[in-house]
Design a protein around this motif. Structure first.
Motif, PDB file in Angstrom:
ATOM      1  N   ASP A  58       0.858  -1.189   0.000  1.00 36.15           N
ATOM      2  CA  ASP A  58       0.000   0.000   0.000  1.00 36.15           C
ATOM      3  C   ASP A  58       0.893   1.237   0.000  1.00 36.15           C
ATOM      4  N   ARG A  59       1.169   1.774  -1.179  1.00 39.51           N
ATOM      5  CA  ARG A  59       2.116   2.883  -1.310  1.00 39.51           C
ATOM      6  C   ARG A  59       1.675   4.096  -0.492  1.00 39.51           C
ATOM      7  N   ALA A  60       0.408   4.417  -0.532  1.00 41.37           N
ATOM      8  CA  ALA A  60      -0.071   5.597   0.195  1.00 41.37           C
ATOM      9  C   ALA A  60       0.141   5.430   1.699  1.00 41.37           C
ATOM     10  N   VAL A  99       6.595  -7.393  -5.293  1.00 46.53           N
ATOM     11  CA  VAL A  99       5.847  -6.154  -5.498  1.00 46.53           C
ATOM     12  C   VAL A  99       5.902  -5.278  -4.242  1.00 46.53           C
ATOM     13  N   GLY A 100       5.788  -5.914  -3.077  1.00 47.39           N
ATOM     14  CA  GLY A 100       5.836  -5.152  -1.827  1.00 47.39           C
ATOM     15  C   GLY A 100       7.175  -4.474  -1.612  1.00 47.39           C
ATOM     16  N   THR A 101       8.251  -5.187  -1.903  1.00 53.07           N
ATOM     17  CA  THR A 101       9.581  -4.579  -1.754  1.00 53.07           C
ATOM     18  C   THR A 101       9.756  -3.426  -2.729  1.00 53.07           C
ATOM     19  N   TYR A 102       9.296  -3.611  -3.972  1.00 54.65           N
ATOM     20  CA  TYR A 102       9.346  -2.514  -4.945  1.00 54.65           C
ATOM     21  C   TYR A 102       8.584  -1.291  -4.439  1.00 54.65           C
ATOM     22  N   SER A 103       7.364  -1.508  -3.979  1.00 54.52           N
ATOM     23  CA  SER A 103       6.536  -0.388  -3.512  1.00 54.52           C
ATOM     24  C   SER A 103       7.196   0.319  -2.334  1.00 54.52           C
ATOM     25  N   LEU A 105      10.420   0.357  -1.588  1.00 53.44           N
ATOM     26  CA  LEU A 105      11.601   1.068  -2.076  1.00 53.44           C
ATOM     27  C   LEU A 105      11.238   2.423  -2.670  1.00 53.44           C
ATOM     28  N   GLU A 106      10.151   2.480  -3.408  1.00 49.59           N
ATOM     29  CA  GLU A 106       9.734   3.745  -3.999  1.00 49.59           C
ATOM     30  C   GLU A 106       9.276   4.744  -2.931  1.00 49.59           C
ATOM     31  N   SER A 107       8.565   4.255  -1.920  1.00 44.01           N
ATOM     32  CA  SER A 107       8.177   5.139  -0.819  1.00 44.01           C
ATOM     33  C   SER A 107       9.406   5.665  -0.084  1.00 44.01           C
ATOM     34  N   VAL A 108      10.328   4.748   0.207  1.00 40.56           N
ATOM     35  CA  VAL A 108      11.535   5.135   0.940  1.00 40.56           C
ATOM     36  C   VAL A 108      12.378   6.101   0.114  1.00 40.56           C
ATOM     37  N   ARG A 109      12.478   5.868  -1.201  1.00 39.11           N
ATOM     38  CA  ARG A 109      13.268   6.752  -2.053  1.00 39.11           C
ATOM     39  C   ARG A 109      12.695   8.178  -2.040  1.00 39.11           C
ATOM     40  N   ALA A 110      11.376   8.282  -2.155  1.00 45.68           N
ATOM     41  CA  ALA A 110      10.750   9.606  -2.135  1.00 45.68           C
ATOM     42  C   ALA A 110      10.977  10.290  -0.790  1.00 45.68           C
ATOM     43  N   TYR A 111      10.856   9.535   0.281  1.00 46.35           N
ATOM     44  CA  TYR A 111      11.078  10.083   1.626  1.00 46.35           C
ATOM     45  C   TYR A 111      12.526  10.540   1.780  1.00 46.35           C
ATOM     46  N   TRP A 112      13.471   9.696   1.374  1.00 50.81           N
ATOM     47  CA  TRP A 112      14.906   9.989   1.497  1.00 50.81           C
ATOM     48  C   TRP A 112      15.291  11.246   0.711  1.00 50.81           C
ATOM     49  N   LEU A 113      14.729  11.384  -0.493  1.00 47.02           N
ATOM     50  CA  LEU A 113      15.054  12.554  -1.318  1.00 47.02           C
ATOM     51  C   LEU A 113      14.575  13.853  -0.679  1.00 47.02           C
ATOM     52  N   GLY A 114      13.567  13.759   0.179  1.00 42.39           N
ATOM     53  CA  GLY A 114      13.023  14.955   0.817  1.00 42.39           C
ATOM     54  C   GLY A 114      13.716  15.346   2.107  1.00 42.39           C
TER      55      GLY A 114
END
Length: 351
Positions: A58-60, A99-103, A105-114
């Motif tokens: 659940d990405r959100a 799929v869960g690890t991918y999702s 990773l994308e959440s963590v990447r967005a958080y890390w970039l901020g």
């Protein structure tokens, strides 16, 4: 932030963090059949502990959890992990582990970039995996090292191998600061009773057959779960970014010998047997081997010892004795898992 912190290894890590360190812990767990909040009862009241029932797919929900908790590190343990279940129904393993690890990773990447530059430089994503990604060993003296080629044998190990590759790719492509660990078979308190050691303990106490696959000669390296939790802390706090560390117990045992050792301990610690049972060992029953069953796993844990100074504290003998005694002393926890009543907790679970 720990994903899968209500599972066997995850709950051991959460208990370690809250009793042996000063870290704040945010446990995110979907609470599938293997997630058990009773395993966190000793630390659930800590003011440094929070829990959220959510799915890593659940990405959100993951985006919101990261924004809310603002972690300095994410330790990713959420996974479907039982080989037999992956053979019977691989879909859940593909969904959660890949799929869960991918999702996530994308959440963590967005958080890390901020994050600001200082916090961004200090951030860690630690992916916890398994030695089963390497397949099996054939030579009596061979060991898995961090550079052993991947050759997974089951849907479970293939899905974990895929998740490892995703984590490395997000590091290489996007610069995400990652660490990976691959561990051998864990055992110890709070282990879900479908796994070999707790299954044998509880079946023996109930006078039920002790099912051993094939001839029982499969060899595994056994790691006491509390030793594993200590190793994970060493890696996430002191490990070198981008590196993989194998974590093993230096305890190779044949499955049949493990079962016999359990029977011997029960003869000593629980001498009053169920009706009709003369010796616990008489309950051993050989059953058809599982498809694609790997013969031998063994970890070379030299790198984590050399670089981070970690070695296991428990031998197989001391760890198994502690484990058997825990199951004898915690029959209520076992009963709640066996009758399914532990799952009632999740109805009220929230942040």
């Amino acid at each position: 932030m720990v994903t899968g912190g209500a599972g066997f290894i995850g709950s051991a890590l959460v208990r370690h963090l809250l009793t042996e360190t000063q870290h704040e812990v945010f446990n995110v767990d979907k609470l599938t059949y293997a997630g058990n909040l009773e395993s966190l009862a000793p630390v659930a009241a800590s003011p440094r502990y929070r829990f959220l029932q959510a799915d890593i797919c659940d990405r959100a929900a993951m985006d919101e959890a990261l924004r809310d908790f603002q972690p300095d590190a994410v330790m990713h343990l959420a996974a479907e992990s039982h080989v037999d279940r992956s053979i019977d129904g691989p879909s859940a393993f593909i969904q959660t582990n890949i799929v869960g690890t991918y999702s996530l990773l994308e959440s963590v990447r967005a958080y890390w970039l901020g994050l600001d530059q200082e916090r961004k430089a200090a951030f860690r994503f630690h992916h916890i995996s398994t030695d089963e990604v390497y397949g099996d060993l054939h030579g009596a003296d061979d060991l898995f090292t961090e550079t052993t080629p991947y050759a997974p044998s089951s849907p479970y190990s293939a899905s974990k191998a895929a998740s490892d590759h995703l984590v490395r790719a997000w590091s290489r492509t996007y610069g995400l600061p990652v660490l990976l660990t691959n561990c051998s078979n864990n055992y110890g308190p709070y282990h879900f009773p479908e796994k070999l050691i707790p299954l044998m303990i509880l079946n023996a106490l109930d006078g039920k057959p002790l099912p051993v696959y094939g001839n029982g000669q499969q060899i595994r390296d056994w790691l006491f779960v509390e030793d594993h939790a200590r190793a994970l802390m060493e890696v996430v706090t002191r490990g070198k970014l981008g590196e993989t560390y194998n974590i093993g117990g230096h305890n190779e045992q044949k499955n049949l010998d493990v079962v016999r050792a359990i029977c011997a301990l029960l003869e000593e610690l629980a001498p009053e047997k169920p009706a009709g049972v003369a010796r616990y060992e008489d309950l051993i029953t050989y059953v058809q081997d599982r498809p694609g069953h790997d013969l031998r796993y063994a970890i070379d844990a030299g790198k984590i010892e050399r670089e981070l100074g970690w070695t296991p504290r428990e031998t197989f003998e001391t760890g198994l004795r502690k484990t058997v005694r825990w199951y004898l002393d915690n029959r209520e926890w076992c009963r709640h898992v066996q009758d399914g009543s532990y799952q009632g907790e999740r109805l009220g679970a929230s942040a």
